[in-house]
Write a protein that holds these residues in place. Structure first.
Motif, PDB file in Angstrom:
ATOM      1  N   GLU A  63       0.831  -1.204   0.000  1.00 36.51           N
ATOM      2  CA  GLU A  63       0.000   0.000   0.000  1.00 36.51           C
ATOM      3  C   GLU A  63       0.870   1.260   0.000  1.00 36.51           C
ATOM      4  OE1 GLU A  63      -3.014   2.470  -0.390  1.00 36.51           O
ATOM      5  OE2 GLU A  63      -3.188   0.298  -0.568  1.00 36.51           O
ATOM      6  N   ILE A  64       1.955   1.237   0.739  1.00 38.13           N
ATOM      7  CA  ILE A  64       2.828   2.411   0.810  1.00 38.13           C
ATOM      8  C   ILE A  64       3.435   2.738  -0.556  1.00 38.13           C
ATOM      9  CG2 ILE A  64       4.991   1.290   1.463  1.00 38.13           C
ATOM     10  CD1 ILE A  64       5.204   3.556   3.601  1.00 38.13           C
ATOM     11  N   ALA A  65       3.654   1.724  -1.391  1.00 34.70           N
ATOM     12  CA  ALA A  65       4.164   1.962  -2.751  1.00 34.70           C
ATOM     13  C   ALA A  65       3.147   2.743  -3.560  1.00 34.70           C
ATOM     14  CB  ALA A  65       4.503   0.643  -3.435  1.00 34.70           C
ATOM     15  N   ASN A  66       1.853   2.441  -3.366  1.00 38.36           N
ATOM     16  CA  ASN A  66       0.807   3.207  -4.046  1.00 38.36           C
ATOM     17  C   ASN A  66       0.826   4.659  -3.597  1.00 38.36           C
ATOM     18  OD1 ASN A  66       0.005   0.851  -5.303  1.00 38.36           O
ATOM     19  ND2 ASN A  66      -1.649   0.449  -3.855  1.00 38.36           N
ATOM     20  N   ARG A  67       1.036   4.887  -2.308  1.00 37.74           N
ATOM     21  CA  ARG A  67       1.082   6.255  -1.776  1.00 37.74           C
ATOM     22  C   ARG A  67       2.314   7.014  -2.289  1.00 37.74           C
ATOM     23  NH1 ARG A  67      -1.752   7.374   2.892  1.00 37.74           N
ATOM     24  NH2 ARG A  67      -1.292   9.480   2.232  1.00 37.74           N
ATOM     25  N   ILE A  68       3.428   6.328  -2.418  1.00 37.03           N
ATOM     26  CA  ILE A  68       4.641   6.955  -2.970  1.00 37.03           C
ATOM     27  C   ILE A  68       4.398   7.363  -4.411  1.00 37.03           C
ATOM     28  CG2 ILE A  68       7.038   6.521  -3.667  1.00 37.03           C
ATOM     29  CD1 ILE A  68       7.213   4.651  -1.165  1.00 37.03           C
ATOM     30  N   ARG A  69       3.793   6.466  -5.195  1.00 34.85           N
ATOM     31  CA  ARG A  69       3.496   6.765  -6.599  1.00 34.85           C
ATOM     32  C   ARG A  69       2.567   7.972  -6.697  1.00 34.85           C
ATOM     33  NH1 ARG A  69       2.098   2.044  -7.899  1.00 34.85           N
ATOM     34  NH2 ARG A  69      -0.141   2.322  -7.729  1.00 34.85           N
ATOM     35  N   GLU A  70       1.545   8.056  -5.836  1.00 29.63           N
ATOM     36  CA  GLU A  70       0.631   9.201  -5.837  1.00 29.63           C
ATOM     37  C   GLU A  70       1.377  10.499  -5.488  1.00 29.63           C
ATOM     38  OE1 GLU A  70      -2.340   8.093  -2.996  1.00 29.63           O
ATOM     39  OE2 GLU A  70      -3.165   6.523  -4.289  1.00 29.63           O
ATOM     40  N   ALA A  71       2.294  10.424  -4.515  1.00 31.03           N
ATOM     41  CA  ALA A  71       3.072  11.611  -4.137  1.00 31.03           C
ATOM     42  C   ALA A  71       3.984  12.050  -5.273  1.00 31.03           C
ATOM     43  CB  ALA A  71       3.878  11.328  -2.873  1.00 31.03           C
ATOM     44  N   HIS A  72       4.588  11.097  -5.976  1.00 30.12           N
ATOM     45  CA  HIS A  72       5.415  11.437  -7.143  1.00 30.12           C
ATOM     46  C   HIS A  72       4.576  12.114  -8.219  1.00 30.12           C
ATOM     47  CE1 HIS A  72       9.526   9.617  -6.908  1.00 30.12           C
ATOM     48  NE2 HIS A  72       8.977   9.081  -5.832  1.00 30.12           N
ATOM     49  N   TYR A  73       3.393  11.587  -8.456  1.00 31.35           N
ATOM     50  CA  TYR A  73       2.504  12.161  -9.465  1.00 31.35           C
ATOM     51  C   TYR A  73       2.125  13.590  -9.085  1.00 31.35           C
ATOM     52  CZ  TYR A  73      -1.520  12.832 -12.497  1.00 31.35           C
ATOM     53  OH  TYR A  73      -2.397  13.333 -13.412  1.00 31.35           O
ATOM     54  N   GLN A  75       3.837  15.683  -7.170  1.00 23.88           N
ATOM     55  CA  GLN A  75       5.018  16.539  -7.328  1.00 23.88           C
ATOM     56  C   GLN A  75       5.264  16.867  -8.794  1.00 23.88           C
ATOM     57  OE1 GLN A  75       8.424  14.722  -5.481  1.00 23.88           O
ATOM     58  NE2 GLN A  75       7.990  15.667  -3.505  1.00 23.88           N
ATOM     59  N   ARG A  76       5.101  15.884  -9.654  1.00 23.93           N
ATOM     60  CA  ARG A  76       5.324  16.103 -11.086  1.00 23.93           C
ATOM     61  C   ARG A  76       4.304  17.092 -11.630  1.00 23.93           C
ATOM     62  NH1 ARG A  76       5.832  10.954 -12.895  1.00 23.93           N
ATOM     63  NH2 ARG A  76       3.595  10.781 -13.199  1.00 23.93           N
ATOM     64  N   ARG A  77       3.042  16.997 -11.161  1.00 27.66           N
ATOM     65  CA  ARG A  77       2.003  17.935 -11.590  1.00 27.66           C
ATOM     66  C   ARG A  77       2.340  19.353 -11.155  1.00 27.66           C
ATOM     67  NH1 ARG A  77      -3.156  15.269  -9.547  1.00 27.66           N
ATOM     68  NH2 ARG A  77      -2.260  16.289  -7.772  1.00 27.66           N
ATOM     69  N   GLU A  78       2.860  19.502  -9.936  1.00 27.43           N
ATOM     70  CA  GLU A  78       3.171  20.836  -9.407  1.00 27.43           C
ATOM     71  C   GLU A  78       4.424  21.439 -10.037  1.00 27.43           C
ATOM     72  OE1 GLU A  78       3.425  20.560  -5.183  1.00 27.43           O
ATOM     73  OE2 GLU A  78       1.368  19.850  -4.989  1.00 27.43           O
ATOM     74  N   SER A  79       5.490  20.627 -10.143  1.00 31.51           N
ATOM     75  CA  SER A  79       6.766  21.175 -10.596  1.00 31.51           C
ATOM     76  C   SER A  79       7.051  20.913 -12.062  1.00 31.51           C
ATOM     77  CB  SER A  79       7.904  20.590  -9.758  1.00 31.51           C
ATOM     78  OG  SER A  79       8.063  19.208 -10.038  1.00 31.51           O
ATOM     79  N   GLY A  80       6.439  19.895 -12.640  1.00 30.51           N
ATOM     80  CA  GLY A  80       6.701  19.552 -14.026  1.00 30.51           C
ATOM     81  C   GLY A  80       8.014  18.834 -14.241  1.00 30.51           C
ATOM     82  N   GLU A  81       8.749  18.545 -13.159  1.00 28.24           N
ATOM     83  CA  GLU A  81      10.045  17.887 -13.269  1.00 28.24           C
ATOM     84  C   GLU A  81       9.897  16.383 -13.090  1.00 28.24           C
ATOM     85  OE1 GLU A  81      12.876  19.556 -10.587  1.00 28.24           O
ATOM     86  OE2 GLU A  81      12.253  21.596 -11.014  1.00 28.24           O
ATOM     87  N   PRO A  82      10.681  15.610 -13.833  1.00 21.54           N
ATOM     88  CA  PRO A  82      10.655  14.153 -13.636  1.00 21.54           C
ATOM     89  C   PRO A  82      11.228  13.799 -12.266  1.00 21.54           C
ATOM     90  CG  PRO A  82      12.352  14.752 -15.216  1.00 21.54           C
ATOM     91  CD  PRO A  82      11.605  16.018 -14.882  1.00 21.54           C
TER      92      PRO A  82
END
Length: 178
Positions: A63-73, A75-82
């Protein structure tokens, strides 16, 4: 000719000793990790029951991997950086030492008393924590069908090492009744 053959044997012996030393050091490091690492439980994410048990192993997702993926998504939406392929996640531990996602982190982030860092990797778009499979003896799949948590030992660098699977009451699965 004789000197060359003797030199070849010396090189083979030295290479063999070095390889054995490296293998034994690696085994010692993993045994130390298992013995001294902090116990942490990670909740398994629901998986397709048809693919839960495949052969002599169980495919794992946390489950924590799903939460990490959501947090990455996010961050990418906010900053546009990979995002980086490897990183740290800060988790809080409840009274039973079950880890709960808090935030993505860095090695220099300060931690609360109930928090710890866990290392993760992103490979082919999937977040990995130590492993994505749990292997067991052939014919013992039914012992692991009620798995809800993975027990890990986490070393001082935040590297998790899967030890066992547990049910929703955190009882260890797989041990035979005696």
């Amino acid at each position: 000719m004789i000197a060359t053959a003797r030199l070849d044997r010396v090189v083979v012996v030295i290479a063999t000793v070095l390889i054995l030393a490296l293998v034994n050091w690696s085994i010692w490091a993993k045994e130390r990790h298992l013995a001294e690492g902090e116990v942490v439980y990670l909740e398994l994410a629901p998986v397709d029951p048809r693919s839960l048990l495949q052969g002599d192993y169980m495919a794992l997702n946390f489950e924590i991997a799903n939460r990490i993926r959501e947090a990455h998504y996010a961050q990418r939406r906010e900053s546009g950086e990979p995002q980086a392929a490897d990183g740290l996640v800060i988790v809080s531990l409840d009274a039973q030492r079950v880890a709960h996602f808090q935030r993505l982190g860095a090695s220099n982030d300060s931690l609360a008393a109930d928090e710890m860092r866990l290392r993760y990797r992103v490979r082919n778009g999937r977040v990995r924590l130590a492993t994505d499979a749990f292997f067991f003896q052939e014919g013992h799949a039914e012992r692991y069908e009620s798995a809800r948590y993975g027990q890990f030992r986490v070393n001082e660098r935040g590297e998790p090492l899967l030890v066992s699977l547990h049910d929703d009451e955190l009882e260890k699965l797989g041990d035979m009744a005696r």
